[in-house]
Design an enzyme around this catalytic site. Structure first.
Site, PDB file in Angstrom:
ATOM      1  N   GLY A 206       0.810  -1.217   0.000  1.00 10.35           N
ATOM      2  CA  GLY A 206       0.000   0.000   0.000  1.00 10.35           C
ATOM      3  C   GLY A 206       0.843   1.266   0.000  1.00 10.35           C
ATOM      4  N   GLY A 207       2.022   1.191  -0.640  1.00  8.42           N
ATOM      5  CA  GLY A 207       2.878   2.370  -0.739  1.00  8.42           C
ATOM      6  C   GLY A 207       3.634   2.684   0.550  1.00  8.42           C
TER       7      GLY A 207
ATOM      8  N   GLU B  52       2.295  -6.414 -11.108  1.00 10.35           N
ATOM      9  CA  GLU B  52       2.757  -5.031 -11.277  1.00 10.35           C
ATOM     10  C   GLU B  52       4.202  -4.960 -11.760  1.00 10.35           C
ATOM     11  OE1 GLU B  52      -0.052  -2.655  -8.148  1.00 10.35           O
ATOM     12  OE2 GLU B  52       1.999  -3.040  -7.490  1.00 10.35           O
TER      13      GLU B  52
ATOM     14  N   GLU C 217       5.658  -6.606  -7.966  1.00 12.89           N
ATOM     15  CA  GLU C 217       4.888  -7.449  -7.035  1.00 12.89           C
ATOM     16  C   GLU C 217       3.599  -7.945  -7.680  1.00 12.89           C
ATOM     17  OE1 GLU C 217       3.086  -5.710  -3.604  1.00 12.89           O
ATOM     18  OE2 GLU C 217       2.407  -3.937  -4.671  1.00 12.89           O
TER      19      GLU C 217
ATOM     20  N   GLU D 231      16.618  -2.232  -3.851  1.00 13.41           N
ATOM     21  CA  GLU D 231      16.521  -2.245  -5.317  1.00 13.41           C
ATOM     22  C   GLU D 231      17.131  -0.979  -5.854  1.00 13.41           C
ATOM     23  OE1 GLU D 231      12.398  -2.360  -6.384  1.00 13.41           O
ATOM     24  OE2 GLU D 231      12.289  -4.526  -6.149  1.00 13.41           O
TER      25      GLU D 231
ATOM     26  N   ASN E  45      -0.502  -8.514  -6.659  1.00 15.71           N
ATOM     27  CA  ASN E  45      -1.548  -8.296  -5.667  1.00 15.71           C
ATOM     28  C   ASN E  45      -2.627  -9.369  -5.828  1.00 15.71           C
ATOM     29  OD1 ASN E  45      -0.422  -5.989  -4.485  1.00 15.71           O
ATOM     30  ND2 ASN E  45      -1.168  -4.726  -6.163  1.00 15.71           N
TER      31      ASN E  45
ATOM     32  N   ARG F  20      -5.785 -10.009  -5.188  1.00 13.15           N
ATOM     33  CA  ARG F  20      -7.153  -9.561  -4.872  1.00 13.15           C
ATOM     34  C   ARG F  20      -7.676  -8.753  -6.051  1.00 13.15           C
ATOM     35  NH1 ARG F  20      -5.346  -4.362  -4.483  1.00 13.15           N
ATOM     36  NH2 ARG F  20      -3.403  -4.107  -3.369  1.00 13.15           N
TER      37      ARG F  20
HETATM   38  P1  ADP Z   1       3.472  -1.351  -2.563  1.00 13.48           P
HETATM   39  O1  ADP Z   1       3.384  -2.827  -2.354  1.00 13.48           O
HETATM   40  O2  ADP Z   1       3.622  -0.611  -1.283  1.00 13.48           O
HETATM   41  O3  ADP Z   1       2.396  -0.824  -3.455  1.00 13.48           O
HETATM   42  P2  ADP Z   1       5.356  -1.446  -4.779  1.00 13.48           P
HETATM   43  O4  ADP Z   1       6.585  -2.265  -4.688  1.00 13.48           O
HETATM   44  O5  ADP Z   1       4.216  -1.999  -5.571  1.00 13.48           O
HETATM   45  O6  ADP Z   1       4.862  -1.100  -3.288  1.00 13.48           O
HETATM   46  O7  ADP Z   1       5.704   0.003  -5.329  1.00 13.48           O
HETATM   47  C1  ADP Z   1       4.781   1.066  -5.322  1.00 13.48           C
HETATM   48  C2  ADP Z   1       5.326   2.262  -6.067  1.00 13.48           C
HETATM   49  O8  ADP Z   1       6.582   2.674  -5.497  1.00 13.48           O
HETATM   50  C3  ADP Z   1       5.638   2.023  -7.539  1.00 13.48           C
HETATM   51  O9  ADP Z   1       4.521   2.157  -8.379  1.00 13.48           O
HETATM   52  C4  ADP Z   1       6.668   3.118  -7.795  1.00 13.48           C
HETATM   53  O10 ADP Z   1       6.058   4.378  -7.886  1.00 13.48           O
HETATM   54  C5  ADP Z   1       7.478   3.118  -6.512  1.00 13.48           C
HETATM   55  N1  ADP Z   1       8.632   2.202  -6.619  1.00 13.48           N
HETATM   56  C6  ADP Z   1       8.713   0.936  -6.151  1.00 13.48           C
HETATM   57  N2  ADP Z   1       9.905   0.372  -6.457  1.00 13.48           N
HETATM   58  C7  ADP Z   1      10.611   1.293  -7.133  1.00 13.48           C
HETATM   59  C8  ADP Z   1      11.924   1.325  -7.723  1.00 13.48           C
HETATM   60  N3  ADP Z   1      12.758   0.274  -7.675  1.00 13.48           N
HETATM   61  N4  ADP Z   1      12.300   2.463  -8.365  1.00 13.48           N
HETATM   62  C9  ADP Z   1      11.480   3.530  -8.433  1.00 13.48           C
HETATM   63  N5  ADP Z   1      10.246   3.576  -7.894  1.00 13.48           N
HETATM   64  C10 ADP Z   1       9.804   2.480  -7.245  1.00 13.48           C
END
Ligand code: ADP
Length: 454
Positions: free
Chosen positions: A171-172, A282, A296, A207, A298, A300
């Site tokens: 969730g960011g 995603e 990742e 990462e 999701n 759901r």
């Molecule tokens: P969550 O599970 O909290 O949603 P995510 O891994 O799906 O987290 O990432 C959510 C957002 O965070 C991505 O859409 C992007 O905006 C940013 N993000 C995640 N990983 C990276 C990365 N390696 N480089 C740049 N932005 C990233």
């Protein structure tokens, strides 16, 4: 606990959620002839999902912990009402493997993937390992629980900036960007302790931080017999603090070849985790190199699922039920898409500070007309409670071209009224986004709003 591979009847379902997604699911159940039981907290007694369901039972005080996250109370509702299934929606218990396990152990159908799949994809490092083994590209970085010493070595190798992520995050939340070795040394222990407090697990990995990527995702449907279908892609690059604000389908940033590769990668991943139901894979897409990387899955239904429904005419929630009942997926690939759709997440929040707001809806005018769909639990007189997610409505727009789509979205915003004392919304923020040059030219990326001062 393995799901049995046979047809299971669903006559009555407990909708273990609230707000617009509970309403969305109840509507589909009515069309499928499935009876619905709404659960609600004391704060939600006048909520639309309570009115629309066939039965409704209060499960506790306003706090989510005591109501929508209260597993024993939700199971009691299933027992008392003689329901045979539980629909989790998104958020709350939807990705909780223990909940899925307990639901199934009680002889009920959990409308979602198997508990072991939820457990696997809920751990972002494990998911990354599966992706790597399946030949799905991932962002360069670490592959397992990482110590500070390892993080320093890896960051030196891949170069700064890097992003620290909590394996159990979502969730960011649980992410930190680090620009130098000094900062990494400082922030690593903080990220660990924060992850422990927020998610009960201090596992951190890192990462390469991609500078201006786009967020692309593929909608998956998979039945119990191994058929996995990619039901279109979405672009969710309009984000504020890693939270999606506006999403569209299909992405206007990729051509047919990359799209095909993206779908193949998503299907490969879903197959590798034995996915069943509706899920989303995603990716981040690097515009310069044309490379995409898995981030990742999701497990759901996603908030933004309606944009896919608008361009494919596939009812994703209906398929969640059919798959759970053991129906075979009859959709044939490639799924045909028609036109363009976007979704604006209308939140109850202060337009300047983005702090959630609450209050009574005193004036409400929802938009309509050709190519417009609104998923909401609002009605005139409804009191928005302060305890939950601030999502009020999803305004979804469809058009033949992206240009027409943006014009229609502006028209739709112009006619929408959601007002009341104390109640503030982000409708103007959406108007601003639609009119940025970058969005109009489809050159937006996940950092755009930050660059523009948000
Ligand atoms: P969550 O599970 O909290 O949603 P995510 O891994 O799906 O987290 O990432 C959510 C957002 O965070 C991505 O859409 C992007 O905006 C940013 N993000 C995640 N990983 C990276 C990365 N390696 N480089 C740049 N932005 C990233």
């Amino acid at each position: 606990m393995t799901k049995s591979f046979h047809k299971r009847e669903i006559k009555k379902v407990v909708i273990a959620n609230r707000g617009e997604i509970a309403v969305r699911a109840i509507r589909t159940c009515k069309e499928l002839g499935i009876k619905t039981v709404a659960v609600y907290s004391e704060a939600d007694k006048d909520s639309l999902h309570v009115w629309l369901a066939d039965e409704a039972i209060c499960i506790g005080p306003p706090s989510p912990q005591d109501s929508y996250l209260n597993i024993p109370n939700i199971l009691s509702v299933a027992e008392i009402t003689g329901a045979d299934a539980v629909y989790p929606g998104y958020g709350f218990l939807s990705e909780n493997p223990k909940f899925a396990e307990i639901v199934e152990a009680n002889g009920l159908v959990f409308i979602g993937p198997k508990p072991q799949t939820l457990r696997l994809i809920g751990n972002k490092i494990k998911a990354k390992q599966v992706a790597k083994q399946a030949g799905v590209p991932t962002v360069p970085g670490s592959w397992r629980r990482t110590t500070l010493a390892e993080a320093l070595d890896i960051a030196y190798e891949i170069g700064y900036p890097v992003i620290l992520k909590a394996a159990a995050g979502g969730g960011g939340r649980g992410m930190r960007v680090v620009y130098s070795e000094k900062e990494l040394r400082e922030k690593f222990p903080l990220a660990q302790s924060e992850a422990k407090v927020s998610f009960g697990d201090d596992t951190i990995y890192l990462e390469k931080f991609l500078l201006k990527p786009k967020h692309l995702e593929v909608q998956i449907l998979a039945d119990q017999y191994g058929k996995v279908v990619a039901v279109g892609d979405r672009e969710c690059s309009i984000q504020r603090r890693h939270q999606k604000v506006l999403e569209e389908a299909p992405s206007s940033s990729i051509g047919e070849e990359i799209r095909k590769n993206l779908y193949e990668a998503a299907v490969k991943f879903a197959q590798a985790v034995g996915y069943i139901g509706a899920g989303t894979v995603e990716f981040l897409y690097d515009i310069q190199s044309g490379n995409f990387y898995f981030i990742e899955m999701n497990g759901r239904i996603q908030v933004e699922h309606p944009v896919t429904e608008m361009v494919t005419n596939v009812d994703l929630v209906k398929w969640q039920f059919l798959i759970a009942m053991g129906e075979q997926l009859t959709l044939e690939e490639p799924i045909r898409t028609d036109g363009f759709a976007l979704e604006m997440r209308v939140n109850a929040e202060d337009p300047n500070t983005f702090v959630p707001s609450a209050g009574k809806v005193e004036r409400l005018l929802l938009p309509g007309g050709f190519g417009v769909r609104v998923d909401t639990h609002l009605y005139q007189g409804y009191k928005v409670p302060p305890y939950y997610d601030s999502l009020l409505a999803k305004i979804v727009v469809w058009a033949n071209s992206r240009e027409e789509l943006i014009k229609r979205a502006v028209r739709v915003l112009d006619e929408t009224i959601i007002e009341g004392e104390g109640l503030k919304t982000n409708l103007d923020f959406h108007r601003f986004i639609l009119q940025t040059k970058e969005f109009k030219e489809a050159k937006h990326h996940v950092k755009l709003l930050e660059e523009l001062g948000y």
